[in-house]
Design an enzyme around this catalytic site. Structure first.
Site, short mmCIF file in Angstrom:
data_model
loop_
_atom_site.label_atom_id
_atom_site.label_comp_id
_atom_site.label_asym_id
_atom_site.label_seq_id
_atom_site.Cartn_x
_atom_site.Cartn_y
_atom_site.Cartn_z
N ASN A 173 67.59 -6.61 9.54
CA ASN A 173 67.40 -6.71 8.09
C ASN A 173 65.92 -7.00 7.84
OD1 ASN A 173 67.33 -7.39 5.41
ND2 ASN A 173 69.03 -8.85 5.50
N HIS A 199 73.72 -6.03 -3.85
CA HIS A 199 74.67 -6.90 -3.14
C HIS A 199 75.96 -6.13 -2.80
CE1 HIS A 199 72.89 -10.69 -5.27
NE2 HIS A 199 72.37 -10.58 -4.05
N ARG A 230 69.99 -2.84 7.48
CA ARG A 230 70.22 -3.00 6.04
C ARG A 230 69.12 -2.23 5.30
NH1 ARG A 230 68.36 -7.72 2.19
NH2 ARG A 230 69.49 -7.10 0.34
N ARG A 239 65.00 -15.78 -11.21
CA ARG A 239 65.01 -14.55 -12.03
C ARG A 239 65.70 -14.80 -13.36
NH1 ARG A 239 67.33 -10.57 -7.40
NH2 ARG A 239 66.96 -12.26 -5.92
N GLU A 259 77.48 -10.10 5.42
CA GLU A 259 76.91 -8.75 5.33
C GLU A 259 76.56 -8.20 6.71
OE1 GLU A 259 74.36 -8.90 1.34
OE2 GLU A 259 74.64 -10.82 2.28
#
Ligand code: AMP
Length: 407
Positions: free
Chosen positions: A9, A180, A91, A241, A385
């Site tokens: 990743n 996601h 990923r 965010r 994940e």
């Protein structure tokens, strides 16, 4: 034969990696190279079968992804895992509209990832660097790409199109993509196992709540709406965010407050969300502590966060019609009994009855149901994940091998 998969990743300044036994779902080796490109890049890793001691190494100043992968090769060698590796899974953040599922990486796939650079300028180039370095050091292993956006490619036009001139979608690809996806897919599959029903018979809302947060409506196994959009800035407020704001804000910031584009980017991505409201921290644990100690802004930040999540969950009754389960995952969703309780409390229309005991029990890696009512169940399911990436990579390898007649 082993079913070991190297999962890579690559972020803009980091490479997270794991060697996973995709058959038993266990992590054999995990590690992280961070601060790449800086004066002090470093690498930490842990062999989980050994003495559980974390090892650490400082990399040469300015080292980039290629050096990190070279180091990962050495670590895998030193731990005698090289001959057990069967495939590498990467990923990749943005697959645009090119990819609806995971794929074996070839030149065409790399071109398509590059094409999507403009949609994820911080992530896709780094993902590609990781892929090319892995291809260099493991030339004989198949490489597979698993996209964050792929799961949301089932969104109908009504949820992925913005009400902008259609040509902006046609010519520039401006639409909701959602992110996601690997996490939403994994926890929704696990929820079906928990409910003992095929995915085709259930509707689920998944809430991935971590530093980044997104919510997804999953109808009979397919994503039909999700809160993140063209970028991972949209939807509910997150650690730093803003989530959704009035688009009219941009011209006001520019015209009235003399912001430039980079300042707006910084404001919305790094200075807003829980941090912006609390003026104190983006870390949910710290905010919960501060709230308990009477910090009003910390309490307000958490209230806004929970309200936006509850409102988004409730809005997904529109695409779903009926709901079988709501799933919490991600660092906050998996661990914060307080946040879960606060959200559930606002979903009165759903007649949910929270078990305080189960809500406290289902933390720190434990999964299960935290409500006692009939009908909609609220589940806590830790995401994984890396495991999805490992399993997808192995499935594609086995498919390829059987097509080639290789045993
Ligand atoms: P992630 O990005 O999935 O690693 O999630 C990071 C977020 O999870 C941070 O806001 C952490 O404060 C939050 N988190 C982790 N553990 C807990 C906990 N025990 N209680 C509340 N929040 C937590």
């Amino acid at each position: 034969m082993s079913d070991f998969v190297l999962v890579v990743n690559s972020g803009s300044s980091s490479v997270k990696f794991a060697v996973i036994d995709a058959h038993s779902s266990s992590e054999i080796l995990t590690g992280l190279a961070e601060c790449l490109g800086s004066d002090e890049p470093r690498m930490v890793w842990q062999h989980n079968d050994a003495d559980d001691q974390e090892s650490e190494q400082v990399l040469a100043a300015g080292s980039q992804h290629k050096v990190a992968i070279e180091q990962i090769v050495k670590i895998i060698n030193e731990n005698n895992l090289t001959s057990d590796l069967r495939v590498i899974g990467h990923r990749v953040v943005h697959g645009g509209e090119h990819f609806t599922s995971s794929v074996v990486i070839n030149d065409e796939v790399k071109q398509a990832i590059k094409f999507n650079n403009k949609l994820a300028p911080l992530h896709n180039p780094a993902n590609l660097e990781g892929i090319e370095a892995a291809q260099h050091y493991f030339p004989n292993l198949m490489q597979v790409a698993v996209f964050d956006t792929a799961f949301h490619q089932t969104l109908p036009e009504t949820s992925y199109l913005y009400a902008l001139p259609y040509s902006l979608y046609e010519l520039e690809g401006i639409r909701r993509y959602g992110f996601h996806g690997t996490s939403h897919r994994y926890v929704s599959e696990q929820a079906a196992v928990f409910l003992e029903k095929p995915q085709s018979e259930i509707n689920i809302i998944t809430a991935h709540l971590g530093n980044g947060c997104s919510i997804c409506a999953i109808k009979q196994g397919e994503s039909v709406d999700t809160s993140m959009g063209f970028t991972p800035l949209a939807g509910i407020c997150m650690g730093t965010r803003s989530g959704d704001v009035d688009p009219g804000l941009f011209s006001f910031l520019i015209k009235e407050l003399a912001y430039d584009v980079d300042e707006i980017d910084m404001l919305l991505n790094k200075k807003s969300g829980l941090l912006g409201i609390s003026q104190f921290s983006n870390d949910c644990r710290a905010l919960e502590k501060a709230k308990q100690a009477g910090n009003i802004k910390a309490a307000l930040a958490l209230d806004i966060f929970c309200y936006q999540i509850a409102k988004t969950i409730a809005s997904y009754t529109v695409p779903l019609g009926t709901i079988d389960a709501i799933v919490f995952t991600g660092g906050i969703g998996e661990n914060s009994a307080f946040i879960r309780a606060h959200i559930i409390d606002q979903l009165k229309f759903f007649s949910l009855e929270l078990s305080e005991q189960e809500n406290m029990n289902k933390r720190f890696g434990t999964s299960g149901c935290i409500t006692t009512n009939k009908g909609i169940k609220v589940l806590v399911i830790p995401t994984n994940e890396e495991l999805v990436i490992a399993k997808d990579a192995l499935v594609l390898l086995n498919q390829y091998s059987s097509e080639q007649g290789v045993s």
